[in-house]
Write a protein that holds these residues in place. Structure first.
Motif, short mmCIF file in Angstrom:
data_model
loop_
_atom_site.label_atom_id
_atom_site.label_comp_id
_atom_site.label_asym_id
_atom_site.label_seq_id
_atom_site.Cartn_x
_atom_site.Cartn_y
_atom_site.Cartn_z
N GLY A 24 0.87 -1.37 -0.23
CA GLY A 24 0.00 -0.04 0.05
C GLY A 24 0.87 1.09 -0.09
O GLY A 24 1.98 1.36 0.47
N LEU A 25 0.31 2.25 -0.64
CA LEU A 25 1.06 3.75 -0.68
C LEU A 25 0.55 4.74 0.07
O LEU A 25 1.07 5.86 0.45
N GLU A 26 -0.48 4.43 0.82
CA GLU A 26 -1.48 5.40 1.63
C GLU A 26 -0.52 5.96 2.79
O GLU A 26 0.36 5.31 3.54
N ASP A 27 -0.02 7.43 2.66
CA ASP A 27 0.84 8.30 3.54
C ASP A 27 2.39 7.86 3.41
O ASP A 27 3.09 8.15 4.38
N LYS A 28 2.53 7.00 2.38
CA LYS A 28 4.01 6.84 2.22
C LYS A 28 4.63 7.98 1.31
O LYS A 28 4.20 8.73 0.42
N ARG A 29 5.94 8.12 1.83
CA ARG A 29 6.70 8.96 0.94
C ARG A 29 7.52 8.43 -0.27
O ARG A 29 8.28 7.41 0.08
N VAL A 30 7.25 8.89 -1.39
CA VAL A 30 7.94 8.07 -2.49
C VAL A 30 8.66 9.08 -3.45
O VAL A 30 8.11 10.22 -3.74
N VAL A 31 9.96 8.78 -3.75
CA VAL A 31 10.65 9.47 -4.80
C VAL A 31 10.80 9.21 -6.00
O VAL A 31 11.06 7.72 -6.41
N VAL A 32 10.34 9.76 -7.13
CA VAL A 32 10.57 9.34 -8.59
C VAL A 32 12.00 9.72 -8.71
O VAL A 32 12.18 11.08 -8.87
N LEU A 33 12.63 8.86 -9.30
CA LEU A 33 14.02 9.23 -9.88
C LEU A 33 14.10 9.93 -11.38
O LEU A 33 13.99 8.69 -12.23
N GLY A 34 14.24 11.05 -11.66
CA GLY A 34 14.29 11.33 -12.83
C GLY A 34 13.00 12.07 -13.40
O GLY A 34 12.12 11.55 -13.48
N ALA A 35 13.15 13.55 -13.76
CA ALA A 35 11.88 14.20 -14.28
C ALA A 35 11.92 14.17 -15.96
O ALA A 35 11.09 13.84 -16.53
N SER A 36 13.21 14.23 -16.50
CA SER A 36 13.46 14.03 -17.86
C SER A 36 12.87 12.86 -18.29
O SER A 36 12.95 11.78 -17.90
N TYR A 37 12.27 12.89 -19.64
CA TYR A 37 11.62 11.75 -20.21
C TYR A 37 12.87 10.88 -20.88
O TYR A 37 12.68 9.73 -20.98
#
Length: 430
Positions: free
Chosen positions: A315-328
């Protein structure tokens, strides 16, 4: 020749410079006064294009290139006009023809007999003949084939390596009539150089495809092929996960046979081209079920990655998640057009997570301006999704993410020994 290049963006300016290096007198036009001023000063308006800085200075100093905001006046003194105005699309891939039609009207007001007009902007099928030609004829009072010439010649270059690509790939042209095609072939032969390509069935150079529609379709076909191929690779990767199979090993094995060219699966398909041009194709061929299915699958990849992380974390509720990379795109490319980061962040937020984004190419204020919350190494998170194949991420480790419990690697680049004690899931590896 005197040549007018309309729109001095990341494709148009290198084209104008290329034409000028061949000794032609080039007038570049743009609606952005700052761009025009920088070009006239011999300063590139955007960084990152190989050879552009040096070549631009040379052709401006030699007098072979100048810029203006007055397209009509520039067209009036030119023998050939090359149009590279962006065809902007919205989030549903619907194009806004307004800027292109405004440029076409400005061109038409300055059009004189004997001029060649070439549209290089990728466009839905039939736009050159059915949308641009009537505008040009109506406003100018001239007739195609009798008074002026019209063709489509799709740009086929990558930003960052435009000059190399201009030499490497055949220049495709298609006239709305035979006379226009002949003029277009003659023009591009005079402004481009081509590298030898012994791998091609015919010599590298200017290729007349017989009609504007054929030239339009060639560009849509080559980009749609890539989207369909990536979609197929992503489908294989999803299935491989169910089987407990390593899809990267499978693809390597399959591609050892010369008739297989399976692309690499990934977490998203972004950029100005691959997500957009299959939609252009579908307007002309709405019954193309293969194209539609691949596009829909690729559009669903960011949410699929989020689903994988959801399963790992329970589950992801209230979890802090980082996405690595904004560039496509990786490789140090700073571009977020239709990047998968946006739907990925949206899916994380919808699942109740706090979505953060890290990208070594973007400052905090730049990420914030894109609607993304910046992340810094050392800040606690519970999960991560690797979205972009930046070189920096090949050596990223769990130690940089305090409290992390799971990572989904959408690009197959992280090193398992750097993620000891963390649940690490590589997309496509069962």
């Amino acid at each position: 020749m005197k040549i007018c290049v309309v729109a001095l963006g990341k494709i148009g300016l290198p084209l104008a410079v290329q034409f000028a290096t061949k000794g032609h007198e080039v007038i570049g036009t743009d609606i952005n006064e700052k761009v025009v001023d920088l070009v006239n000063a011999g300063v590139e308006p955007f960084p990152g294009e190989a050879e552009l800085d040096m070549k631009l200075k040379q052709v401006v100093e030699s007098g072979n290139l100048r810029a203006t905001t007055d397209t009509t006046a520039a067209v009036a003194e030119s023998e050939a006009v090359v149009v590279v105005v962006p065809l902007v699309v919205d989030e549903q891939y619907q194009p806004d023809f307004g800027p292109m039609e405004a440029a076409t009207r400005a061109i038409a007001r300055g059009l004189k007999p004997g001029t060649l007009v070439c549209y290089e902007t990728t466009t839905p099928l039939g736009a050159t003949r059915n949308r641009y030609q009537p505008l040009l004829e109506e406003i100018s009072g001239l007739k195609v084939g009798r008074d002026f010439y019209l063709c489509h010649s799709p740009e086929r270059v990558f930003t960052g390596r435009v000059f190399a690509d201009l030499r490497k790939y055949p220049k495709l042209v298609g006239g709305v009539d035979e006379a226009s095609a002949e003029k277009a072939v003659e023009f591009y032969q005079a402004v481009l150089d081509f590298d030898p390509r012994p791998d091609l069935a015919r010599p590298n150079g200017v290729w007349d495809l017989g009609s504007a529609e054929a030239a339009e379709l060639a560009k849509l076909a080559e980009t749609t092929y890539r989207d369909v191929n990536i979609g197929l690779a992503n489908q294989f990767a999803r299935f491989a996960e169910k089987l407990g199979v390593d899809i990267y090993q499978v693809i390597e094995a399959a591609n050892s046979q010369p008739f297989s060219h399976i692309h690499t699966p990934g977490p998203a398909v972004g950029g100005h081209c691959i997500p957009v041009y299959p939609r252009f194709y579908l307007w002309g061929d709405p019954e193309a079920t293969i194209v539609r299915a691949a596009r829909e699958l690729n559009e669903g990849q960011p949410a699929y990655m989020v689903g994988l992380l959801d399963g790992l974390l329970g589950g992801l509720e209230d979890k802090r998640v980082v996405v690595l990379g904004a560039s496509y795109r990786g490789g140090g490319v700073k571009e977020t057009a239709f990047s998968g980061v946006f739907p990925m962040v949206a899916a994380l937020r919808e699942a109740g997570a706090e979505a953060l984004v890290h990208d070594p190419l973007y400052a905090d204020e730049e990420l914030t301006a894109l609607g993304l919350a910046p992340y810094h190494y050392g800040e606690p998170v519970e999960g991560a999704i690797l979205h972009t194949d930046h070189a920096e991420y090949r050596d990223v480790s769990a130690a940089q993410f305090p409290g992390i419990k799971a990572i989904v690697d959408g690009r197959n680049v992280t090193k398992p020994e750097l993620w000891t004690g963390v649940t690490r899931k590589v997309f496509g590896r069962g």
